[in-house]
Write an enzyme that holds these catalytic residues in place. Structure first.
Site, PDB file in Angstrom:
ATOM      1  N   HIS A 178       0.874  -1.190   0.000  1.00 30.05           N
ATOM      2  CA  HIS A 178       0.000   0.000   0.000  1.00 30.05           C
ATOM      3  C   HIS A 178       0.897   1.221   0.000  1.00 30.05           C
ATOM      4  CE1 HIS A 178      -3.716  -2.310   0.903  1.00 30.05           C
ATOM      5  NE2 HIS A 178      -2.840  -3.160   1.439  1.00 30.05           N
ATOM      6  N   ARG A 180      -0.400   4.338  -0.634  1.00 31.41           N
ATOM      7  CA  ARG A 180      -1.254   5.394  -0.050  1.00 31.41           C
ATOM      8  C   ARG A 180      -1.486   6.622  -0.903  1.00 31.41           C
ATOM      9  NH1 ARG A 180      -3.349   1.766   3.232  1.00 31.41           N
ATOM     10  NH2 ARG A 180      -2.162   1.326   5.117  1.00 31.41           N
ATOM     11  N   ASP A 203      -8.656  -4.940  -2.322  1.00 35.30           N
ATOM     12  CA  ASP A 203      -7.968  -5.225  -1.059  1.00 35.30           C
ATOM     13  C   ASP A 203      -8.336  -4.228   0.030  1.00 35.30           C
ATOM     14  OD1 ASP A 203      -6.120  -6.738   0.556  1.00 35.30           O
ATOM     15  OD2 ASP A 203      -4.855  -4.960   0.504  1.00 35.30           O
ATOM     16  N   ASP A 258       2.279  -7.006   2.341  1.00 34.42           N
ATOM     17  CA  ASP A 258       1.074  -6.244   2.676  1.00 34.42           C
ATOM     18  C   ASP A 258       1.495  -4.967   3.428  1.00 34.42           C
ATOM     19  OD1 ASP A 258      -1.533  -5.448   2.809  1.00 34.42           O
ATOM     20  OD2 ASP A 258      -2.163  -6.929   4.300  1.00 34.42           O
TER      21      ASP A 258
HETATM   22  O1  DOR Z   1      -3.980  -4.802   7.713  1.00 34.84           O
HETATM   23  C1  DOR Z   1      -4.350  -4.402   6.616  1.00 34.84           C
HETATM   24  N1  DOR Z   1      -4.121  -3.146   6.209  1.00 34.84           N
HETATM   25  N2  DOR Z   1      -5.012  -5.242   5.829  1.00 34.84           N
HETATM   26  C2  DOR Z   1      -5.586  -4.836   4.701  1.00 34.84           C
HETATM   27  O2  DOR Z   1      -6.155  -5.641   4.021  1.00 34.84           O
HETATM   28  C3  DOR Z   1      -5.561  -3.409   4.300  1.00 34.84           C
HETATM   29  C4  DOR Z   1      -4.380  -2.758   4.868  1.00 34.84           C
HETATM   30  C5  DOR Z   1      -4.427  -1.253   4.779  1.00 34.84           C
HETATM   31  O3  DOR Z   1      -4.793  -0.715   3.708  1.00 34.84           O
HETATM   32  O4  DOR Z   1      -4.068  -0.598   5.751  1.00 34.84           O
HETATM   33 ZN    ZN Z   2      -5.847  -7.317   2.380  1.00 37.75          ZN
HETATM   34 ZN    ZN Z   3      -3.253  -5.206   1.615  1.00 35.95          ZN
END
Ligand code: DOR
Ligand code: ZN
Ligand code: ZN
Length: 424
Positions: free
Chosen positions: A59, A61, A149, A302
Site C-alpha cells: 500500500h 497510499r 484489497d 502487505d
Molecule cells: O492490515 C491491513 N491493512 N489489511 C488490509 O487488508 C488493508 C491494509 C491497509 O490498507 O491498511
Molecule cells: Zn488485504
Molecule cells: Zn493489503
C-alpha cells in the site's frame, strides 16, 4: 556503460554460485566465473547477490493518504529493503478504479525513479462492491491485476463477473478474504488471547469462507484466482486441496504470519493489529508447511504504513496494518533460511520468481538476458530492527527489537544503483 558485480555469491533459481555479473543497458549480458572489462565495478566479495525482490502486495497510499506514505517514500523504503518492483493496492483516495489514477501512479513512480511500481486496479467502483470498475481501460493503462484489497467483494455474482471480465484482459483477481458479515467488529484472532485481553475476535472462518468462495468460483469458471495474505491453517488446507484438484489458484502469505502468533497482542501494542490478524502456533506452523510444499507460492509484505495518529489510540480504534517492506528480506532470511526451513534459492523463488510468474512481470531471476534488477546483501551482518529508522513514513512495525541477519547494502534497478547503504 558496463557495470560489473565482482566476486559475489550469486543466488540463481536453484543454486548459489560464486560468479561475476556484467550489466549493460539495464540488462544482464554475462554471468561467469571471471569477467573483466567494465566502466564501473561493484565489489561483492564476501557478499551475496539476490534477484530484486518483487513485492506484489503493498500500500503506497498515494493519492489521498500521503500522511501515511507517498509513492516516493514508499519507493525509497522498497529499495532500502532490496525490493526492485512493487504492485500497489488501489485503496487510495480517490480509489484506483479508473485509467486516470493508474496513469497518475505510474507517473509519480517515474518521478521518484527508484523501484518499478505496478498499479493494481480496483475490482469494483470505489471498492464499493456494487458495480465493476473500468477494468478494460485500467488494463490498457497498465494495471497488472485487480483487487478490492482491504475488503472482499461480498456479492458472489459480481465476483464471478469480475473474474470473467478480468480474464479477457489476462488479469488476475487478488482476493482479500474477509467475510464482512461474520467479522462483527473483531480486531484480533478469536481464541484464548482475545478472551484474556477482552478484545473482540475474528474466527478463522471469516477468512476461510471467502477463500473457499473464491476457489469455488475459480473452479466452476475454470479461471485463475490469487488468494492474498493467507493466515489460517485451515485456509492452507483448502488451498492445498484445490491445487491438488487442478484449480488455478495461487496464494501468498507475509512474514508476520510465519513469525508471529497472537501472543504478541497481550501487551495491547496497536502495531500488532493487522487484517487478517496474526493467529496461533498451529496456524504459524501450517503457513511454514504451506510455503515448503508449494501450497503458498509467494511471500509479500502487505506493507500497510500508517501515521502515528492512526496507531496511537486504543486497540479497538487503531488502523489495521504493518509497515513491512524494509524488513521482509532480513525477517524471511532469518526465520526461514537461517533456521533451516528452506534454502536461500527457495526463499528467492517465493519473494521474486513466483510473484513475477503469477502476475507475468519482468524480472524475478538472475540470468543472462534478464533485466538487471538485483540487490547485494550481507548475510553475515546482524542488526536490531528499529521502525523509527525506516525510510517509510509508516513506523508501525511489530518487530522492533528483533535481531535479524541479512543487511541490504545495494539495490540496482535496470542496472542503476538506486540504493547504496554507504551513501543513503
Ligand atoms: O492490515 C491491513 N491493512 N489489511 C488490509 O487488508 C488493508 C491494509 C491497509 O490498507 O491498511
Ligand atoms: Zn488485504
Ligand atoms: Zn493489503
Amino acid at each position: 556503460m558496463k557495470t560489473l558485480i565482482k566476486n559475489g555469491s550469486v543466488v540463481f533459481k536453484d543454486e548459489v554460485k560464486k560468479n561475476d555479473i556484467l550489466i549493460e543497458n539495464g540488462k544482464i549480458i554475462a554471468v561467469a566465473e571471471c569477467i573483466s572489462g567494465a566502466d564501473e565495478v561493484i565489489d561483492a566479495a564476501g557478499k551475496t547477490v539476490i534477484p530484486g525482490i518483487i513485492d506484489m502486495h503493498v500500500h503506497l497510499r498515494e493519492p489521498g493518504f500521503e500522511g501515511k506514505e507517498d509513492i516516493a517514500s514508499g519507493s525509497m523504503a522498497a529499495v532500502a529493503g532490496g525490493v526492485t518492483q512493487v504492485c500497489c493496492m488501489p485503496n487510495t483516495n480517490p480509489v484506483c478504479d479508473n485509467a486516470v489514477v493508474v496513469n497518475y501512479i505510474k507517473n509519480r513512480a517515474k518521478e521518484a525513479g527508484l523501484c518499478k511500481v505496478n498499479p493494481i486496479g480496483a475490482i469494483t467502483r470505489g471498492e464499493q462492491g456494487e458495480s465493476l470498475a473500468d477494468i478494460g481501460k485500467m488494463a490498457k493503462a497498465g494495471a497488472v491485476a485487480l483487487s478490492d484489497d482491504g475488503k472482499s467483494v461480498m456479492n458472489s455474482n459480481i465476483m464471478r463477473l469480475a473474474m470473467e471480465y478480468a480474464s479477457d484482459f489476462n488479469l488476475k483477481c487478488l482476493c482479500h478474504c474477509e467475510d464482512t458479515t461474520l467479522v462483527d467488529g473483531g480486531v484480533v484472532n478469536e481464541g484464548y488471547n482475545s478472551t484474556v485481553c477482552g478484545l473482540k475476535g475474528q474466527l478463522r472462518a471469516v477468512e476461510d469462507i471467502m477463500i473457499s468462495r473464491d476457489i469455488c468460483l475459480a473452479q466452476s469458471l475454470n479461471l485463475p484466482v490469487h488468494i492474498c495474505h493467507v493466515s489460517t491453517w485451515s485456509g492452507v488446507e483448502i488451498i492445498r486441496a484445490a491445487k491438488k484438484n487442478g484449480v488455478q489458484v495461487t496464494a501468498e502469505t507475509c512474514p508476520h504470519y510465519f513469525i508471529l502468533t497472537d501472543d504478541i497482542i497481550t501487551n495491547f501494542d496497536t502495531f500488532t493489529k493487522v487484517s487478517p490478524p496474526v493467529r496461533e502456533e498451529k496456524d504459524r506452523q501450517a503457513i511454514i508447511e504451506g510455503l515448503k510444499d508449494g501450497t503458498l507460492d509467494c511471500i509479500v509484505t502487505d506493507h500497510a504504513p500508517h501515521s502515528r495518529k492512526d496507531k496511537e489510540v486504543e486497540y479497538n480504534l487503531a488502523a489495521f496494518g504493518m509497515s513491512g517492506i524494509e524488513t521482509s528480506f532480513p525477517l524471511s532470511y532469518t526465520y526461514l533460511v537461517r533456521s533451516g526451513i528452506m534454502t536461500l534459492p527457495e526463499l528467492m523463488v517465493k519473494m521474486s520468481y513466483n510473484p513475477a510468474s503469477v502476475l507475468a512481470l519482468e524480472g524475478g531471476e538472475i540470468k543472462v538476458g534478464g533485466v538487471a534488477d538485483l540487490a547485494v546483501v550481507d548475510l553475515n551482518e546482524s542488526y536490531e530492527i528499529d521502525g523509527n529508522k525506516f525510510y517509510s513514513k509508516g513506523k508501525n512495525t511489530p518487530f522492533n527489537g528483533y535481531k535479524v541477519w541479512g543487511r541490504v547494502l545495494k539495490t540496482l534497478v535496470d542496472g542503476k544503483v538506486v540504493f547504496d547503504i554507504e551513501k543513503n
